[in-house]
Design an enzyme around this catalytic site. Structure first.
Site, mmCIF file in Angstrom:
data_model
loop_
_atom_site.group_PDB
_atom_site.id
_atom_site.type_symbol
_atom_site.label_atom_id
_atom_site.label_comp_id
_atom_site.label_asym_id
_atom_site.label_seq_id
_atom_site.Cartn_x
_atom_site.Cartn_y
_atom_site.Cartn_z
ATOM 1 N NE ARG A 123 -4.084 2.057 2.008
ATOM 2 C CZ ARG A 123 -3.991 2.368 3.332
ATOM 3 N NH1 ARG A 123 -4.297 2.733 4.457
ATOM 4 N NH2 ARG A 123 -5.389 3.558 3.535
ATOM 5 C CG HIS A 176 -7.884 -3.791 -1.952
ATOM 6 N ND1 HIS A 176 -9.526 -2.496 -1.876
ATOM 7 C CD2 HIS A 176 -6.586 -2.506 -1.159
ATOM 8 C CE1 HIS A 176 -8.959 -1.471 -1.681
ATOM 9 N NE2 HIS A 176 -7.196 -1.699 -1.190
HETATM 10 C C1 HEM Z 1 -9.040 1.187 -6.050
HETATM 11 C C2 HEM Z 1 -8.606 3.159 -5.209
HETATM 12 C C3 HEM Z 1 -8.212 2.145 -3.394
HETATM 13 C C4 HEM Z 1 -9.232 2.578 -2.706
HETATM 14 C C5 HEM Z 1 -9.750 3.432 -2.397
HETATM 15 C C6 HEM Z 1 -8.586 1.673 -1.243
HETATM 16 C C7 HEM Z 1 -9.062 2.315 0.006
HETATM 17 C C8 HEM Z 1 -8.385 1.611 1.033
HETATM 18 C C9 HEM Z 1 -8.566 1.508 2.237
HETATM 19 C C10 HEM Z 1 -9.788 2.816 3.142
HETATM 20 C C11 HEM Z 1 -7.995 0.997 2.607
HETATM 21 C C12 HEM Z 1 -7.514 0.893 4.755
HETATM 22 C C13 HEM Z 1 -7.178 1.913 5.150
HETATM 23 C C14 HEM Z 1 -7.204 2.604 6.602
HETATM 24 O O1 HEM Z 1 -7.594 1.079 7.559
HETATM 25 O O2 HEM Z 1 -6.963 2.848 7.713
HETATM 26 C C15 HEM Z 1 -7.252 0.253 2.653
HETATM 27 C C16 HEM Z 1 -5.701 -0.695 2.936
HETATM 28 C C17 HEM Z 1 -4.721 -1.522 1.503
HETATM 29 N N1 HEM Z 1 -5.078 -1.181 0.459
HETATM 30 FE FE1 HEM Z 1 -6.518 0.429 -0.500
HETATM 31 N N2 HEM Z 1 -7.267 1.440 -2.066
HETATM 32 C C18 HEM Z 1 -7.259 1.079 -2.874
HETATM 33 C C19 HEM Z 1 -6.534 1.130 -4.429
HETATM 34 C C20 HEM Z 1 -4.849 0.133 -3.857
HETATM 35 C C21 HEM Z 1 -4.471 -0.660 -4.596
HETATM 36 C C22 HEM Z 1 -3.839 0.159 -5.685
HETATM 37 C C23 HEM Z 1 -3.190 -0.832 -3.949
HETATM 38 C C24 HEM Z 1 -1.984 -1.734 -4.008
HETATM 39 C C25 HEM Z 1 -2.193 -1.960 -5.422
HETATM 40 C C26 HEM Z 1 -3.882 -1.373 -2.391
HETATM 41 C C27 HEM Z 1 -3.395 -1.945 -1.332
HETATM 42 C C28 HEM Z 1 -3.466 -2.135 -0.331
HETATM 43 C C29 HEM Z 1 -3.816 -2.940 1.189
HETATM 44 C C30 HEM Z 1 -2.437 -3.836 0.619
HETATM 45 C C31 HEM Z 1 -3.776 -2.158 2.096
HETATM 46 C C32 HEM Z 1 -4.000 -3.390 4.078
HETATM 47 C C33 HEM Z 1 -3.021 -2.463 4.479
HETATM 48 C C34 HEM Z 1 -2.188 -3.104 5.522
HETATM 49 O O3 HEM Z 1 -3.329 -3.561 5.838
HETATM 50 O O4 HEM Z 1 -2.065 -2.290 5.932
HETATM 51 N N3 HEM Z 1 -5.026 -0.496 -2.123
HETATM 52 N N4 HEM Z 1 -7.117 0.685 1.032
#
Ligand code: HEM
Ligand SMILES: [Ca+2]
Ligand SMILES: [Ca+2]
Length: 271
Positions: A12, A143
């Site tokens: 992320r 995700h």
């Molecule tokens: C498409 C639009 C996207 C939105 C709206 C989005 C939104 C979010 C949100 C709200 C979270 C949780 C944050 C929290 O709890 O504070 C999250 C976690 C995460 N996102 Fe996204 N995301 C997007 C795209 C992506 C992309 C493109 C990737 C990587 C290729 C990604 C990888 C991740 C990962 C791996 C987590 C978990 C992180 C952790 O456990 O620390 N996301 N995302």
């Protein structure tokens, strides 16, 4: 890896770097009394993590090869290694990015999509960086690993109707309805295999088990990406190869090269 979630957090971080003025390590800069960086922008505050791991990698690299490997490249390599170690695809990472001497909290707020985004907003945020609808769907497959705070999915599990009702009830158990209670309680983004990089995320979307409003928008959200989601859910190999290709594309966003930027000594501050 001591903690499986760290792979998700590093993946992320790379996304949050590349979407804000390119893959230039801007997300890693700490705020100081005279400098406002991106760490306290809404999408990162109390949320982005993994900075200590990046510091550890950087200091190990500086010992053997000082002044050569940028923090931006460390993010790109860490994202790839995280995905591969958790069972996802491998790809060759292009290198040579240099590090920014600036960061922009406003650009972080304006470029990183919110979990309440609708289909058109997602498409336009990605297309602003040269990423297609297919890239959007493939990259959202990130995700398949990691955790999210209650505050990011509360509205969906209490108010929305295009959600599997037993899934909603399960998530409600650890995410109280009232704002301010349990805001930071965590839930896995992928209910089935939260520490394994597979195509389960797409099966979840088809089952109405997308955790964020934005996730579920990719399937039955009124846009034209349903068939891409179905494709990835039926064909894990096509997801793996499209994800790898889209990560390379994302890693190409506005790199600093030549004499632009610098190779930071410490990822948290400019030289
Ligand atoms: C498409 C639009 C996207 C939105 C709206 C989005 C939104 C979010 C949100 C709200 C979270 C949780 C944050 C929290 O709890 O504070 C999250 C976690 C995460 N996102 Fe996204 N995301 C997007 C795209 C992506 C992309 C493109 C990737 C990587 C290729 C990604 C990888 C991740 C990962 C791996 C987590 C978990 C992180 C952790 O456990 O620390 N996301 N995302
Ligand atoms: Ca950046
Ligand atoms: Ca998974």
């Amino acid at each position: 890896m001591q903690e499986a979630r760290m792979g998700a957090s590093l993946l992320r971080l790379f996304f949050h770097d590349c979407f804000v003025n390119g893959c230039d390590g801007s997300v890693l800069l700490d705020d100081t009394s005279s400098f406002i960086g991106e760490k306290n922008a809404a999408p990162n505050r109390n949320s982005a993590r993994g900075f200590n791991v990046v510091d550890d990698i950087k200091s190990a690299v500086e010992i053997v090869c000082p002044g050569v490997v940028s923090c931006a490249d460390i993010l790109a390599l860490s994202a790839r290694d995280s995905v591969t170690i958790l069972g996802g695809p491998y790809w060759d990472v292009k290198l040579g990015r240099r590090d920014a001497r600036t960061a922009s909290q406003a650009a972080a707020n304006n470029n990183i999509p919110s979990p309440s985004s609708n289909w058109n907003q997602l498409i336009s945020r990605f297309s602003a960086h040269g990423l297609s609808p297919r890239d959007l769907v493939a990259l959202s497959g990130g995700h398949t690993i990691g955790q999210a705070r209650c505050t990011t999915f509360r509205a969906r599990i209490y108010n929305e109707s295009n959600i599997d009702s037993s899934f909603a009830r399960t998530r409600q158990r650890n995410c109280p309805r009232a704002t301010g209670s349990g805001d930071n309680n965590l839930a896995p983004l992928d209910i089935h295999t939260p520490t394994y990089f597979d195509n389960s995320y797409f099966k979840n979307l088809i089952d109405g088990r997308g955790l964020f409003h934005s996730d579920q928008q990719l399937f039955t959200g009124g846009g034209s990406t349903d068939s891409i989601v179905r494709g990835y859910s039926n064909n894990p190999r096509s997801f793996r190869s499209d994800f790898a290709a889209a990560m390379i594309k994302m890693g190409d966003i506005s790199p600093l090269t030549g004499t632009k930027g610098e190779i930071r000594k410490y990822c948290r501050r400019v030289n």
